[in-house]
Scaffold this active site. Structure first.
Site, PDB file in Angstrom:
ATOM      1  CE  LYS A  75     -18.631  26.499 -27.638  1.00  0.00           C
ATOM      2  NZ  LYS A  75     -18.523  25.271 -27.915  1.00  0.00           N
ATOM      3  CB  SER A  99      -0.968  -0.038   1.223  1.00  0.00           C
ATOM      4  OG  SER A  99      -0.233  -0.252   2.417  1.00  0.00           O
ATOM      5  CD  GLN A 155      -2.894  -2.603   1.602  1.00  0.00           C
ATOM      6  OE1 GLN A 155      -2.518  -2.772   2.673  1.00  0.00           O
ATOM      7  NE2 GLN A 155      -2.781  -3.062   0.456  1.00  0.00           N
ATOM      8  CB  SER A 178     -13.319  25.445 -29.140  1.00  0.00           C
ATOM      9  OG  SER A 178     -13.152  24.559 -30.023  1.00  0.00           O
ATOM     10  CG  ASN A 203     -16.271  25.640 -24.132  1.00  0.00           C
ATOM     11  OD1 ASN A 203     -17.134  26.069 -24.724  1.00  0.00           O
ATOM     12  ND2 ASN A 203     -15.309  24.876 -25.017  1.00  0.00           N
ATOM     13  CB  THR A 248     -40.313  25.379 -10.187  1.00  0.00           C
ATOM     14  OG1 THR A 248     -41.525  25.750 -10.729  1.00  0.00           O
ATOM     15  CG2 THR A 248     -40.475  26.426  -9.310  1.00  0.00           C
ATOM     16  CG  HIS A 249     -41.186  21.790 -12.923  1.00  0.00           C
ATOM     17  ND1 HIS A 249     -41.454  20.435 -12.719  1.00  0.00           N
ATOM     18  CD2 HIS A 249     -41.964  22.515 -12.033  1.00  0.00           C
ATOM     19  CE1 HIS A 249     -42.316  20.235 -11.585  1.00  0.00           C
ATOM     20  NE2 HIS A 249     -42.465  21.612 -11.069  1.00  0.00           N
ATOM     21  CE  LYS A 258      -4.295   2.326   3.947  1.00  0.00           C
ATOM     22  NZ  LYS A 258      -5.253   1.629   4.714  1.00  0.00           N
ATOM     23  CD  GLU A 300     -18.756  22.074 -19.420  1.00  0.00           C
ATOM     24  OE1 GLU A 300     -18.496  21.009 -20.363  1.00  0.00           O
ATOM     25  OE2 GLU A 300     -19.079  22.998 -20.117  1.00  0.00           O
ATOM     26  CE1 TYR A 307      -6.323  -3.861   8.245  1.00  0.00           C
ATOM     27  CE2 TYR A 307      -5.352  -5.902   7.672  1.00  0.00           C
ATOM     28  CZ  TYR A 307      -5.674  -4.629   7.248  1.00  0.00           C
ATOM     29  OH  TYR A 307      -5.071  -4.045   6.307  1.00  0.00           O
ATOM     30  CG  ASN A 322      -4.421  -5.408  12.234  1.00  0.00           C
ATOM     31  OD1 ASN A 322      -3.831  -5.328  11.310  1.00  0.00           O
ATOM     32  ND2 ASN A 322      -4.854  -6.668  12.880  1.00  0.00           N
TER      33      ASN A 322
HETATM   34  N1  ARG Z   1      -1.085  -1.679   4.873  1.00  0.00           N
HETATM   35  C1  ARG Z   1      -2.200  -2.010   5.750  1.00  0.00           C
HETATM   36  C2  ARG Z   1      -3.622  -1.124   5.358  1.00  0.00           C
HETATM   37  O1  ARG Z   1      -3.407  -0.316   4.891  1.00  0.00           O
HETATM   38  C3  ARG Z   1      -1.825  -1.951   7.078  1.00  0.00           C
HETATM   39  C4  ARG Z   1      -2.390  -2.796   7.882  1.00  0.00           C
HETATM   40  C5  ARG Z   1      -1.840  -4.028   7.802  1.00  0.00           C
HETATM   41  N2  ARG Z   1      -2.074  -5.298   8.863  1.00  0.00           N
HETATM   42  C6  ARG Z   1      -2.026  -6.469   8.499  1.00  0.00           C
HETATM   43  N3  ARG Z   1      -2.271  -7.377   9.443  1.00  0.00           N
HETATM   44  N4  ARG Z   1      -1.577  -7.069   7.443  1.00  0.00           N
HETATM   45  O2  ARG Z   1      -4.543  -1.587   6.117  1.00  0.00           O
END
Ligand code: ARG
Length: 468
Positions: free
Chosen positions: A281, A21, A320, A275, A283, A153-154, A323, A288, A315, A108
């Site tokens: 143009k 990660s 993971q 454009s 824009n 409205t509408h 994030k 948007e 956990y 964890n």
């Molecule tokens: N990189 C992991 C996460 O983002 C951290 C926790 C990892 N824990 C484990 N038991 N493998 O969730």
């Protein structure tokens, strides 16, 4: 590797890449270091580490943080995530004492703590940015408390309103977004550290003191729940998605109002694009994108909820996946809100074009209300006014150009000067109840909005956050 002892060899390279990660959780470095520094102190308070050991860990972690801050931190291919990277580098800088840091702790409870800290700061930042946009809307509204425009409205012409009233209608959703983000911050500010892997830490940690050190308001009451709970992340993503929807609903009518068909507003060149083919143009791309990015924000909350729904206990690595949506939701709003604030602050308004599109039929409600004030029940007044509108349409004249004789001939309930009583200012002024579009009511609303925004300004800080 943090956990190589029971393994015969290294992870398959593709499996390592999948597992890793670090490419996205590296932006948690400041939170990870802060959590580890507090943990070292908690271990010392519990008598697990000596004061010297805790001091050595603290100095080492500060050195690690310095490397991140100046861009000198070098990740290793074997670093699985930000937690392993920080601990590995701490070992290189502080020596064997680094091996004591992870006592009674798990990644964890560590990752849950880091992400909560990050979300707390993200909320502060977005609270500030939504406040800036709301403030720009209030400023833009200030000179236009009596500027007439057609209200729809509408998307059909409905009743006259003021431009300030329209702009302020987009301040209050942002005020709610801001409140919601503050509530999410409070949800996040509950400390999971001390839950360890799932069963709780085996060392006598004072979790309340740890929470206070890290700026949390409480500690989690159950270690299994502590490492699994991502409600705060889901709440953050919902708050972000709803903010995105509000921005989209601001953007959509502004796009329409900037078209030649409406011509109510013109965007400054700094917030318009051209454009590559059509030289004429101009824009409204930022608007948007505001509309488009709402879809992406809705996707993020959906993605996390789907990830969470089938998880068994404590956990699981699925977590993971929490994030990237959280980071992207923040990045999306962090990029969008200041641009929209600039766009609103530089909008040019064309009150003449707004006035030119006031269709006198939009005073039909006022004709009905006028009859009501003479004692005619509203339902009958509505029907009478409707017949007057149809008569004007049949004659091909504006409602206000209907001859008094024709009106009186239509129904004995009409009086000759009923049409002459119709007037744009009177239609506005009549709607003076709190929250209405009468200039007097809008002036009061504007004063309230201004006070609300000023009170925010007093509290907002300039928190910084890990960037992409
Ligand atoms: N990189 C992991 C996460 O983002 C951290 C926790 C990892 N824990 C484990 N038991 N493998 O969730």
């Amino acid at each position: 590797m943090l956990w190589g002892g029971r393994f015969a060899g290294l992870l398959d390279p593709a499996a390592h890449a999948l597992n890793r990660s670090l490419p996205f959780d590296r932006r948690l470095w400041a939170e990870d270091v802060a959590g580890s520094r507090a943990w070292a102190h908690a271990l010392a308070r519990a008598g697990v580490l000596t004061g010297d050991e805790a001091a050595a860990l603290d100095a080492g972690l500060q050195a690690v943080a310095d490397e991140f801050r100046c861009g000198a931190f070098a990740f290793a291919e074997a670093d699985e995530d930000i937690h392993s990277a920080v601990e590995r580098r701490l070992g290189e800088l502080a020596g064997p004492v680094a091996g004591k840091l992870h006592t009674g702790r798990s990644r964890n409870d560590q990752v849950a703590t880091d992400l909560r800290l990050w979300v707390m700061t993200a909320c502060d930042r977005l609270v500030d940015a939504t406040g800036q946009l709301a403030s720009a809307l209030v400023e833009a509204a200030t000179p236009h408390g009596a500027t007439l425009m057609p209200g729809f409205t509408h998307l059909q012409p409905a009743q006259p309103i003021t431009w300030a009233h329209w702009l302020l209608a987009h301040v209050w959703p942002l005020a709610r977004d801001r409140d919601r983000l503050n509530q999410v911050r409070a949800s996040a500010a509950v400390l999971p550290l001390g839950a360890a892997a799932l069963a709780g830490t085996a060392f006598g940690i004072d979790r309340a003191a740890l929470a206070a050190d890290l700026g949390f308001r409480a500690v989690t009451p159950n270690s299994l729940d502590a490492v699994a709970d991502r409600d705060f992340a889901a709440e953050f993503l919902f708050a972000a998605a709803l903010t995105g929807i509000h921005l989209s609903r601001l953007a959509e009518p502004l796009i329409l109002f900037a078209t030649p068909a409406f011509g109510f507003i013109a965007l400054d060149d700094r917030f318009s694009t051209g454009s590559s083919l059509m030289p004429q143009k101009k824009n409204p791309d930022p608007l948007e994108l505001a509309r488009g990015k709402a879809g992406r924000l809705i996707g993020h909350v959906t993605a996390l909820l789907a990830t969470l729904k089938g998880l068994p206990s404590a956990y699981d690595k699925d977590l993971q996946e929490d994030k990237e949506p959280v980071f992207d939701a923040f990045d999306t709003l962090d990029a969008l809100l200041p641009v929209l604030a600039g766009l609103v602050a530089t909008l040019r308004v064309d009150p003449a074009r707004m006035a030119a599109q006031l269709d006198p039929a939009m005073l039909a409600t006022d004709l009905a209300d006028h009859l009501v004030r003479r004692g005619i029940p509203f339902r009958r007044a509505h029907a009478l006014a409707g017949r007057a509108v149809r008569l004007a349409e049949d004659r091909g004249v504006a409602l206000t150009a209907l001859p008094a004789a024709d009106l009186v001939a239509l129904d004995a309930a009409f009086e000759p000067d009923d049409i002459a009583a119709l007037d744009w200012s009177a239609a506005l002024d009549a709607r003076s109840a709190e929250g209405g579009t009468a200039p007097a009511a809008v002036a009061r609303q504007l004063a309230v909005a201004r006070a609300v925004v000023a009170a925010w300004g007093d509290k907002d800080g300039g928190a910084s956050i890990g960037r992409r």
